[in-house]
Design an enzyme around this catalytic site. Sequence first.
Site, PDB file in Angstrom:
ATOM      1  N   TYR A   1      -2.274  -0.995  10.188  1.00 34.46           N
ATOM      2  CA  TYR A   1      -2.227  -1.424   8.785  1.00 34.46           C
ATOM      3  C   TYR A   1      -1.007  -0.826   8.084  1.00 34.46           C
ATOM      4  O   TYR A   1      -0.275  -1.528   7.369  1.00 34.46           O
ATOM      5  CB  TYR A   1      -3.518  -0.987   8.085  1.00 34.46           C
ATOM      6  CG  TYR A   1      -3.530  -1.205   6.593  1.00 34.46           C
ATOM      7  CD1 TYR A   1      -3.766  -2.459   6.062  1.00 34.46           C
ATOM      8  CD2 TYR A   1      -3.329  -0.141   5.712  1.00 34.46           C
ATOM      9  CE1 TYR A   1      -3.793  -2.663   4.686  1.00 34.46           C
ATOM     10  CE2 TYR A   1      -3.365  -0.332   4.344  1.00 34.46           C
ATOM     11  CZ  TYR A   1      -3.593  -1.593   3.839  1.00 34.46           C
ATOM     12  OH  TYR A   1      -3.612  -1.794   2.470  1.00 34.46           O
TER      13      TYR A   1
ATOM     14  N   SER B   1       0.852  -1.185   0.000  1.00 34.34           N
ATOM     15  CA  SER B   1       0.000   0.000   0.000  1.00 34.34           C
ATOM     16  C   SER B   1       0.884   1.231   0.000  1.00 34.34           C
ATOM     17  O   SER B   1       1.959   1.237   0.615  1.00 34.34           O
ATOM     18  CB  SER B   1      -0.900   0.020   1.239  1.00 34.34           C
ATOM     19  OG  SER B   1      -1.551   1.284   1.369  1.00 34.34           O
TER      20      SER B   1
END
Length: 268
Positions: free
Chosen positions: A157, A144
């Site tokens: 995350y 990401s």
Amino acid sequence: MDLQLTGRVAVVTGASKGIGLAVVRTLLAEGARVVAASRKSSAELDALAGANLVHVPVDLMDPEAPGRVVERAVEEFGGLDVLVNNAGGPPPGVSLPRFGFLTPTDDDWREMFEFNLFSAVRAIRAAIPVMLGRGGGAIVNVSSVLARQPAPMNVDYNAAKAGMNTLTKVLSEEYGPQGIRVNTVSPGPVLTAWWTEEGGAADIIAGQAGTDRESVLRNVAPEMMNLTIGRLVDPQEIADMVALLASPRSAGTTGAEFAVDGGFLKAV
């Protein structure tokens, strides 16, 4: 361009929807044989059924599951050439975004790392001996852009994906000389169930912004994230990059990270 994937064996995790489904569809179209791993199938994945596709229903939070998926690839197709570690995002039963460092508990951190990092570690651990036995292979880790541009939300995350980026670099150094290429694709905001499901990111942001889900998806999120293209990324746009990195046509590329983020990252 022929990606030279015909007959190659690939494992794709998180394969029933979103990015994973697009990757499965793309690899099949290129002639690969695919083992698709997810907790359950979907109508879209079932529609791809054929001799070159096997679905393995597994919960990747189970430490034994990644190894079973690789074993199934060997049983069904005789080996493994490509591993796509796509499973990630909110662990089962979790909705994101979560705001603030103090919000996630120790259990939240553990679940996030289990799903977004440790499942990939275990899949790679199982895949490497099989790939070495075939003279090499390609591993593509889906990370990401938040690993490189974190914000005060989803801190657990972001940290897990930063760990995946480091893992990619380390593996590429150790196994590149033995024929295994390891690269990362870092999506930005992608139009997947994470955003669109009821109670998902679009609904959470809509509640914060005092608007509705469709407005978030169409205008609020692209403006909030300053996306150059003015929209969320399509899953197929991620899948195309994954397929290219899985291909022997990318034989000179390893240890690299590619952002497919709609222009989210601005740094040089």
